[in-house]
Each structure stands twice: as structure tokens, then as C-alpha cells.
Design a protein around this motif. Sequence first.
Motif, PDB file in Angstrom:
ATOM      1  N   GLY A 148       4.983  13.566  -1.824  1.00  0.00           N
ATOM      2  CA  GLY A 148       4.887  12.282  -2.506  1.00  0.00           C
ATOM      3  C   GLY A 148       4.054  11.284  -1.736  1.00  0.00           C
ATOM      4  O   GLY A 148       3.838  11.422  -0.528  1.00  0.00           O
ATOM      5  N   SER A 150       4.493   7.756  -2.789  1.00  0.00           N
ATOM      6  CA  SER A 150       5.063   6.453  -3.135  1.00  0.00           C
ATOM      7  C   SER A 150       5.397   5.686  -1.862  1.00  0.00           C
ATOM      8  O   SER A 150       5.543   6.273  -0.778  1.00  0.00           O
ATOM      9  CB  SER A 150       6.332   6.638  -3.977  1.00  0.00           C
ATOM     10  OG  SER A 150       7.311   7.351  -3.251  1.00  0.00           O
ATOM     11  N   ILE A 153       8.613   6.915  -0.029  1.00  0.00           N
ATOM     12  CA  ILE A 153       8.546   8.188   0.688  1.00  0.00           C
ATOM     13  C   ILE A 153       7.669   8.056   1.931  1.00  0.00           C
ATOM     14  O   ILE A 153       7.913   8.686   2.957  1.00  0.00           O
ATOM     15  CB  ILE A 153       8.060   9.327  -0.236  1.00  0.00           C
ATOM     16  CG1 ILE A 153       8.623  10.688   0.230  1.00  0.00           C
ATOM     17  CG2 ILE A 153       6.561   9.418  -0.294  1.00  0.00           C
ATOM     18  CD1 ILE A 153      10.088  10.832   0.049  1.00  0.00           C
ATOM     19  N   ARG A 311      11.073   6.635  -6.986  1.00  0.00           N
ATOM     20  CA  ARG A 311       9.866   7.193  -6.373  1.00  0.00           C
ATOM     21  C   ARG A 311       8.660   7.228  -7.310  1.00  0.00           C
ATOM     22  O   ARG A 311       7.617   7.778  -6.959  1.00  0.00           O
ATOM     23  CB  ARG A 311      10.159   8.575  -5.817  1.00  0.00           C
ATOM     24  CG  ARG A 311      11.126   8.532  -4.637  1.00  0.00           C
ATOM     25  CD  ARG A 311      11.424   9.894  -4.088  1.00  0.00           C
ATOM     26  NE  ARG A 311      10.223  10.619  -3.724  1.00  0.00           N
ATOM     27  CZ  ARG A 311      10.210  11.862  -3.250  1.00  0.00           C
ATOM     28  NH1 ARG A 311      11.353  12.493  -3.077  1.00  0.00           N
ATOM     29  NH2 ARG A 311       9.078  12.457  -2.965  1.00  0.00           N
ATOM     30  N   ASP A 314       5.709   9.920  -7.826  1.00  0.00           N
ATOM     31  CA  ASP A 314       6.113  11.148  -7.137  1.00  0.00           C
ATOM     32  C   ASP A 314       6.849  12.098  -8.081  1.00  0.00           C
ATOM     33  O   ASP A 314       6.827  13.320  -7.885  1.00  0.00           O
ATOM     34  CB  ASP A 314       7.037  10.830  -5.955  1.00  0.00           C
ATOM     35  CG  ASP A 314       6.311  10.180  -4.789  1.00  0.00           C
ATOM     36  OD1 ASP A 314       5.067  10.110  -4.849  1.00  0.00           O
ATOM     37  OD2 ASP A 314       6.975   9.749  -3.844  1.00  0.00           O
TER      38      ASP A 314
END
Length: 449
Positions: A148, A150, A153, A311, A314
Amino acid sequence: MSSKPMVAIVDDEADMRGSIAQWLNLSGFETVTFDSAEAALRDVRADFPGVVISDIRMPGIDGMAFLKRLQSVDPSLPVIMITGHGDVSLAVEAMRIGAYDFIEKPFDPERLADMTRRAATTRRLTLDNRRLRREMSDGTMLLRKLVGSSAVIERLRETILDVAQADGHVMITGETGTGKSLIAHALHACGPRKGKPYVYVNCAALNAEDMEKSLFGPIEEPERRPAVEASDGGTLALENIEALPLALQARLVTELRHGEGGDTETAPRNLHIISISSSISSGDTPPEGMSEGLFFRLSALHLSTPPLRDRGEDILLLFNRFCAQFAEDYGCEPPEVSAEDAARLIQAPWPGNIRQLMNVAERAVLHKRRGEEGLAPLLDDGEMRPSAPQIMVEKPLREHVEAFEKMLIDNALRRNRGAVSAVMEELALPRRTLNEKMAKYGLVRGEYL
């Protein structure tokens, strides 16, 4: 790279090499041939992704010497020996040295193919296990499993690296299915205890008596050691720490106090504990049933895992990856995700987090294999429907559009194995625009090759 099993055929007779290669190619293998053991040894290295078939009688380095050389390169490499009439004693000796199997001339080609197929399966499992062991001891590889880009993350990766270097006891909290066990292993592999023992125990898996033996001993099996002893100098990961009986909590506190320099007649252990819980909400307050003495020792450092619903884009990236994996497992094409499907995926609350997303991806692949399209039936559960006001406030149109665009490019790169010209043609994008968008979304061509 071909997905067919690889076979290296070594024989000084051209006709024999050619006939074996032809039959194995027709049987679904990819083959490479060598006219001598010397030539094969230049190419067959450790982690060779396949099987070696070799004649026993060859000029120069013969089959037996060749087998010994291969054993020194990679003892797990499957080698099938071809023997002539009267060479059974040599074949038996080859098996003793470490050959996978042998076949005597003249042989049934189908029998050789079956033997090779079994050897290739064994090899694949060996390499998979070897790769997994490497990944689980490599902090960088483990962090890459946290897929991911984002903001949440990215912050999580940074936090893992910071907390790992501190080397204090860590408490990881978060909802079920958010990757807490993976993060625990990453903390160990990124910290100063990398390469030392990593011992995992689920505190809710056993009754009190068996849990005490598992943690502190005695253990009847001589090859096993209690977890506290086995993790000395390394890391002890305790899943569902809140389920540990109070008497064992007190005993663990004693071990920790011992390590902190408390009075004892025995040498102190060097314990590093990562506790994992889906029930504990923070690192500030012990849950019911957990002693303050243990809780505050274990929560010196606290790390919370983000839920999937936070998220953003993601979700689509993970869904893509899971669909690709399941499609490969089931031998079919991954499902096409429409703009409407993408919006529904991002908007869904995902109470089961990543595990639930994996389940939906697998079901989507199975639906695709049956000829069914669209994710709506899979996301039509009551618990998967967010309220409309939430969607408008938390997920603006721009985020949906960018997430969908990133997913399309990611899909195209994956389908075309990183071939930029093919992606340009499929998406009708000029090279400069594609490069800009790949840079914007953090898509690296090398990861798709």
C-alpha cells in the motif's frame, strides 16, 4: 519467465538428449540440454528452479561425480539418474549419495515424465519454503508485504522501523485481520535481534496446564524447548496476551523482573516480548483479567494497526493482488473490476479487514471462472453497506477516480509483465503520460517484470 517446471538434461549422446527433451516439452516442461557435466555445472547453481536428469556413464565428469558436485552446490536439488543395463548397483549407490530416483534404459517416456513431475513438485515446495524462511528473516521483505501507499500505511512502516530499533517490549493492538502477526515478525527482523530466535505462541490456543508447559516447561519432547527458554536473546511473540491465565502472567512477570536485575539464583534471561491483541484498545489501560504488572511492562512501546476501511486506494491494490494470486491458483483469468465495483470496494466498511478482503477476492475469482461478472452480489451484505453521508464526507470523488485509475494501470502492468509499450497500447496512453501517472501512484516497472 515461464511458469512451466524446468528440467536440465545432461547426456553426451545427442539423440538421447533430444528425445528426452522433446518428450518432456510435450509433457509440459521447459527443458535445457547439456552435452557434458562440465557444461551443466556452469549453469546449474544453488536455487536452480527445477530438476536435473543425467546419464550415469559420460566421458570426463561421469554421472556419479556430477551428482556429488551438485550435492555440494545444493543438497536439495532433485537429480534423476539414467542407467544402462547392468548399472543397477551404481544406481543404488547414487540413491545413497542423494539422487532423487533412477530409471533404467530402455525406459517408458511416460514413466520418466511422471518421475520428473514428482521431483519438480518436491523442488517447488523446497524453494517456496526456502524463500519463505529468507523473507521471514529479512525485515525489508516483511515490510514489503505491507502492501500500500496510503498515508496510514506509510506511517505504519516508519513506526515499525522506529519501534524496532528501540528493542523494548512492544504491544501491538488493532482489529482482527489487520496484519498484527506479520508486523510482530517485521519488528523482530528489522531490529537488533534479527537472526536470533523468533518464537510465536498463541495464548488462547491451549489450556492453562499445557500453556504453562509450552511457555516454561517441562516439555517431554527432547528436541523442543519451552518458549521462554527458546527465545532467550531473541523475540517471544505472544498472540492474544489477554487470554494468558493470571498465574502464568505472574510467572512471566517474575521472568521479566529477573531480566531487569531482580534477585535470583539463576542467570537472567534476555527476553524481548511482542504482545499481540485484538481485544486491548490502547496501551494505556489494562483489560479486565490482565495484571497491571504485566500490562505496563509489555506496553512500554505501543503500536496500533490501521483498519482496512481507513486505507483508501490500498483496498483496490490489495484486491488486485489477491485476485491475481487466486486466479493463478485456480488457473483462470482474474475478474475485471468496473468503476462501480471499485467504488463499492473503497466504500465498504470491511469489518473483517484484510482477511475478509481476501475471502471476497477468492469468491470473485471463482465467480469469474463460472462466467459471472460484477462484485455487487459479493458486497451486498448488510454489514458491508456504509451509510451515504459517510461516503460523501470520507471518500471524495477525486479519491475514487485516482484509485480506479491506479488500479487500471496496476492491472495492465501486471498482465503485460511490466512491458510499457504493451500497457501504452492497452490503455491508449502516450509514454510520457503513463510515466507521469506511474510516478504519481508509486508504480515501479521493475516490480512487474
